[in-house]
Scaffold this active site. Sequence first.
Site, short mmCIF file in Angstrom:
data_model
loop_
_atom_site.label_atom_id
_atom_site.label_comp_id
_atom_site.label_asym_id
_atom_site.label_seq_id
_atom_site.Cartn_x
_atom_site.Cartn_y
_atom_site.Cartn_z
CG ASP A 146 120.05 -30.94 34.32
OD1 ASP A 146 119.68 -31.81 35.12
OD2 ASP A 146 121.01 -30.16 34.56
CG ASP A 166 116.73 -29.95 39.29
OD1 ASP A 166 116.52 -31.08 38.82
OD2 ASP A 166 117.69 -29.68 40.03
CE LYS A 181 117.47 -17.26 24.53
NZ LYS A 181 116.54 -16.37 25.27
CG ASP A 240 113.82 -16.49 27.61
OD1 ASP A 240 113.15 -17.19 26.82
OD2 ASP A 240 114.24 -15.35 27.31
CE1 TYR A 286 123.28 -31.27 30.32
CE2 TYR A 286 123.77 -33.37 31.37
CZ TYR A 286 123.22 -32.11 31.42
OH TYR A 286 122.61 -31.69 32.57
C1 IPM Z 1 120.02 -35.32 36.24
C2 IPM Z 1 121.35 -34.94 36.83
C3 IPM Z 1 122.46 -35.35 35.87
C4 IPM Z 1 122.27 -34.57 34.59
C5 IPM Z 1 123.89 -35.19 36.40
C6 IPM Z 1 124.10 -35.92 37.71
C7 IPM Z 1 124.91 -35.64 35.39
O1 IPM Z 1 121.38 -33.58 37.15
O2 IPM Z 1 119.82 -36.51 35.95
O3 IPM Z 1 119.18 -34.44 36.09
O4 IPM Z 1 122.70 -33.42 34.48
O5 IPM Z 1 121.66 -35.13 33.66
MG MG Z 2 119.50 -32.63 36.95
#
Ligand code: IPM
Ligand code: MG
Length: 360
Positions: free
Chosen positions: A248, A252, A192, A224, A141
């Site tokens: 990240d 999710d 990884k 993975d 990042y």
């Molecule tokens: C998160 C979001 C952020 C990230 C974005 C909005 C920059 O996806 O907080 O998970 O990738 O960290």
């Molecule tokens: Mg995110």
Amino acid sequence: MTQKILLLPGDGIGPEIVAQAEKVLRALVAGGDLALQWSSAPIGGAALDACGSPLPDETLRLARAADAVLLGAVGGPKWDGADRVLRPEKGLLRLRAELGLFANLRPALLYPQLAHASTLLPEVIAGLDLLFVRELTGGIYFGEPRGIRRRDDGEREGYNTLVYRESEIRRIARVAFEAARRRQRRVCSVDKANVLEATVLWREVVGEIGGDYPDVALTHMYVDNAAMQLVRAPKQFDVIVTTNMFGDILSDLAAMATGSIGMLPSAALNGSGFGMYEPIHGSAPDIAGQDVANPLATILSVAMLARYSLARDDLARRIEAAIGAVLNAGYRTGDIASPGTTVLGTGAMGDAVVAALADG
Ligand code: IPM
Ligand code: MG
């Protein structure tokens, strides 16, 4: 002593969900539970529109002066064409970096009432309670060099750099091991290392730090496989420590095991315990302004704020219990609805939590 909270509503559904969090803060203050004052400032696309920068100097100044920050979400299609350095997301990333918020705690906890809202089988997720410790201010990042350039042959190429210093790995590993000591004492480090040197070092250094925590069981897993295991058998995990980008993505993924990404809060902490709190979901521009977004992740982020920034675990538990009571009463937002439940809008869900807080 009155503590200062900075609210950063941001874009999309950000303002409406942060408004529900504000109701909760107001209720706690009115009930005499807290001495707090709060103000709002622009960030992300809203700040780009208003001030020409996704992180105005004044917002950064207010964040530094606050005792804690609560953020909604940033980004949206309106700004997709914006210059790379002026994207709404840059505001959030710079704020994380400026405040040194390297430790991102993302609990993935299944409320039993929501077992049927998940796309995974109820028996796979019953009792799920895992914690992601995501490194938040390093890795790909932030690594340099980065950019889009023209090659000698005329073709364009995009490039980023995945880089981790030992000190960055050590400090996030310590956060994970300390967290595990308050939980089931198991850390799984996700990397990884079969391909990426930066994570060969990651694995080595996490292992070294693990030596200081003989009471915590450490395992390593390739990312993975971790993605597969999170869907196959998510309850095998207690604490997962991983890089910025893997965290990240995997957080999710794990959110779906809890029914909805609309349920997951997070805390981003620096070395001195200062924190910024945000739901892990994004700005959901497709449903913004329609009073249908789930505010519970943001309200749960207020609970984390109370726990980590105000040292008020009692209030955190009360907020969490109020959400449990609202779910027990059968109230849901659309994303977590199932047959026989009552669907509420964003504002009504905020009111329901406030009412449950008063009863609790
Ligand atoms: C998160 C979001 C952020 C990230 C974005 C909005 C920059 O996806 O907080 O998970 O990738 O960290
Ligand atoms: Mg995110």
